[in-house]
Motif scaffolding. Structure first.
Motif, short mmCIF file in Angstrom:
data_model
loop_
_atom_site.label_atom_id
_atom_site.label_comp_id
_atom_site.label_asym_id
_atom_site.label_seq_id
_atom_site.Cartn_x
_atom_site.Cartn_y
_atom_site.Cartn_z
N ASP A 51 -58.16 21.09 46.34
CA ASP A 51 -59.20 22.13 46.29
C ASP A 51 -60.32 21.80 45.31
OD1 ASP A 51 -58.65 24.50 48.04
OD2 ASP A 51 -56.71 24.39 47.06
N LYS A 65 -62.30 25.49 54.01
CA LYS A 65 -62.47 26.50 55.06
C LYS A 65 -63.36 27.65 54.58
CE LYS A 65 -57.96 25.56 57.16
NZ LYS A 65 -56.68 26.11 57.65
N ASN A 66 -63.14 28.11 53.35
CA ASN A 66 -63.95 29.21 52.82
C ASN A 66 -65.40 28.79 52.60
OD1 ASN A 66 -61.86 31.14 52.74
ND2 ASN A 66 -61.12 30.37 50.78
N LYS A 70 -56.98 28.33 61.53
CA LYS A 70 -55.69 28.44 60.85
C LYS A 70 -54.84 27.19 61.03
CE LYS A 70 -55.53 33.49 61.15
NZ LYS A 70 -54.83 34.67 61.71
N ASP A 88 -58.01 25.42 51.62
CA ASP A 88 -58.62 26.75 51.78
C ASP A 88 -60.04 26.77 51.24
OD1 ASP A 88 -56.34 27.78 52.96
OD2 ASP A 88 -55.54 28.63 51.10
#
Length: 321
Positions: free
Chosen positions: A292, A219-220, A210, A216
């Protein structure tokens, strides 16, 4: 707890023998502080701290110290005489680190003889990244306090041999050995501690935390990937780097072209080729941290053991000795 683990904890001031490896992207102050605050040991990657996350180096160190009163270290990559500007910058960063009370340096590439000399004058411990026994013995002769054993399961610039091979080859070395690569969960951690390592270095696991400032989607991708999704490319730094297989990575192939290949095979040209590749790679990975849509995701073969995005404190709960 072994004597080598005790020495490693004494050298770092950590209570859990887990290092957050220096990363680009990664090494934002919030991540380094969170790892150290939870009992592990954060290590700053200076280029990430300054060029990527936009902190003045001194102010970045001060910010980490505001976020935690626990110790942390700084990483220095040694390029020799290939780039005098970088060498001068590294010297300034080192001087600032000493002024700010840093007591641990992790060195990479090159020969850290001069860094070790300065470190000993200032009661600073030095550990060095190594790929094999030959380099390990040279580093012992340089007077380093510990060895960071980069194995072939590591993310980013990966190693060339297994964690088991390191332990076999370096069984007679008296200083602590840190296992760097392939540690995705507590089972991986326990396995290498039982092999005889004094501690471990985690990179990919902390990217999916976190507190780490990356997208994101990055991380995903780590959470959703398995070991089979990891491929090697030499287009980032001239040696093999482990990355998650994506269309962005596969576009143009995984290997450098004829000219760079020629330079990489010539000792006098190799360092220039690597610096060119790394400077180009920094631009790509700068975008990866914040966009992203850019999918240049460095990660190690421990991804299969990473099932969720957690806080550093929750991650480290599973790694206590």
């Amino acid at each position: 707890m072994t004597n080598k683990t005790k020495k490693f904890l004494n050298d770092t001031g950590a209570t859990i023998p887990v290092v957050c490896g220096p990363m680009y992207p990664g090494s934002n102050p919030e991540l380094i502080a969170a790892v150290s605050e939870a009992g592990g040991f954060g290590v700053v990657q200076p280029v990430a701290l300054t060029s990527l996350y936009g902190h003045d180096f001194k102010e970045g160190l001060k910010l980490i110290k505001k976020l935690t009163n626990k110790p942390f270290g700084v990483n220095f990559t040694i390029f020799g005489g290939a780039n005098q500007k970088y060498h001068d910058q590294m010297k300034k960063w080192m001087d600032i680190s000493i002024e700010e009370g840093i007591k641990f340096f992790l060195t990479s590439l090159g020969k850290p003889t001069e860094i070790v000399k300065v470190a000993k004058q200032n009661n600073i411990k030095v550990y060095h990244d190594i790929p094999n026994k030959k380099v390990a013995l040279k580093m012992v002769d340089c007077g380093v306090d510990g060895l960071n054993c980069i194995n072939w399961r590591a993310g980013g610039q990966t190693g060339i041999q297994s964690a088991e091979k390191f332990i076999e080859d370096l069984k007679n070395i008296k200083i602590p050995l840190i296992c760097a690569g392939g540690i995705g969960n507590e089972n991986d951690y326990q396995k290498v501690i039982e092999m005889g390592y004094a501690g471990v270095q985690l990179g990919t696991r902390f990217l999916a935390s976190k507190e780490c400032i990356v997208t994101d989607s990055y991380k995903n991708a780590i959470v959703n990937s398995e070991e089979k999704d990891i491929v090697w490319t030499n287009k980032i730094a001239g040696n093999n780097s482990s990355v998650i297989k994506t269309e962005d990575i596969m576009r143009g192939g995984l290997k450098t072209g004829p000219l760079i290949n020629f330079m990489l095979k010539r000792p006098k040209l190799k360092k220039y080729a690597r610096m060119f590749l790394m400077s180009r790679g920094i631009k790509k990975y700068s975008q990866t941290a914040f966009d992203d849509n850019v999918k240049f995701w460095q990660a190690g073969k421990g991804v299969g053991g990473i099932k969720s995005i957690e806080s550093c404190a929750d991650i480290l709960k599973s790694y206590k000795i």
